[in-house]
Design an enzyme around this catalytic site. Structure first.
Site, PDB file in Angstrom:
ATOM      1  CG  LEU A 248      -2.046  -1.308   1.210  1.00  0.00           C
ATOM      2  CD1 LEU A 248      -2.828  -1.051   2.474  1.00  0.00           C
ATOM      3  CD2 LEU A 248      -2.623  -1.246  -0.153  1.00  0.00           C
TER       4      LEU A 248
ATOM      5  CG  HIS B 246       1.168   6.555  -2.224  1.00  0.00           C
ATOM      6  ND1 HIS B 246       0.795   6.358  -0.922  1.00  0.00           N
ATOM      7  CD2 HIS B 246      -0.001   6.966  -2.663  1.00  0.00           C
ATOM      8  CE1 HIS B 246      -0.632   6.513  -0.814  1.00  0.00           C
ATOM      9  NE2 HIS B 246      -1.169   6.868  -1.980  1.00  0.00           N
TER      10      HIS B 246
ATOM     11  CG  MET C 281       6.179   2.627   4.956  1.00  0.00           C
ATOM     12  SD  MET C 281       6.273   1.592   6.432  1.00  0.00           S
ATOM     13  CE  MET C 281       6.867   0.142   5.816  1.00  0.00           C
ATOM     14  CD  GLU C 282       9.242   5.181   0.788  1.00  0.00           C
ATOM     15  OE1 GLU C 282       8.404   4.973  -0.180  1.00  0.00           O
ATOM     16  OE2 GLU C 282       8.932   5.741   1.898  1.00  0.00           O
TER      17      GLU C 282
ATOM     18  CG  ASP D 107      23.300 -12.756   0.553  1.00  0.00           C
ATOM     19  OD1 ASP D 107      23.058 -13.772   0.528  1.00  0.00           O
ATOM     20  OD2 ASP D 107      23.781 -12.028  -0.552  1.00  0.00           O
TER      21      ASP D 107
END
Length: 164
Positions: free
Chosen positions: A78, A80, A116-117, A131
């Protein structure tokens, strides 16, 4: 189903939807997030002395974190798509305990925030370190991913309390 007003990713029927930000004012948005990856002393020394065979761990993790900010909208259903104006990622080696702290600061001029970024940058940066080093240390622990600060928009400035 009654949905609390502050959960704006749900419509009146309780269904998830993408928030319409079209009527919001464009403002400068900034978010800072942080997290860490704890590791064995030998792993820490391999990273800081450039002895990981896959390459420059911190350099590659920084690029992965920056790249992740630009793709957050593809990962978080959700979110953008945003035009980011700046992304700064710092990877800070600390020795007590041995860990790498990842801090990301993200800027945009837009109608929705960049929290969120920033959180995605930190998560992917730390996952990249895992990793690249898992062959020598599967016991690394990624932790404490959190938002430290956000600025802009209707709610203005928010900062995490020092003890949180």
């Amino acid at each position: 189903m009654s949905v609390p007003e502050n959960l704006n990713h749900f419509n009146a029927q309780g269904e998830a939807h993408m928030v319409d930000v079209g009527a919001k004012s464009v403002s400068t948005r900034i978010a800072i997030a942080e997290g860490e990856i704890n590791m064995a002393e030998s792993t820490f020394h391999h990273i800081t002395e450039g002895q990981i065979h896959k390459g420059d761990v911190l350099g590659i993790a920084r690029i992965a974190a920056i790249q992740a900010t630009k793709r957050t909208w593809e990962l978080i259903p959700l979110a953008h798509p945003l035009f980011l104006t700046a992304v700064q990622v710092d990877l800070i080696p600390e020795t007590d305990p041995t860990r790498i702290v990842c801090r990301a600061e993200v800027h945009c001029a837009g109608q929705t925030g960049v929290e969120m970024e920033a959180l995605t940058a930190v998560s992917v940066g730390l996952l990249t370190i895992y990793d690249m080093c898992k062959a020598i240390d599967r016991g690394m622990i990624i932790s404490d991913i959190r938002l430290l600060k956000k600025e802009g928009g209707k709610t203005g400035l928010w900062t995490r309390e020092a003890h949180s």
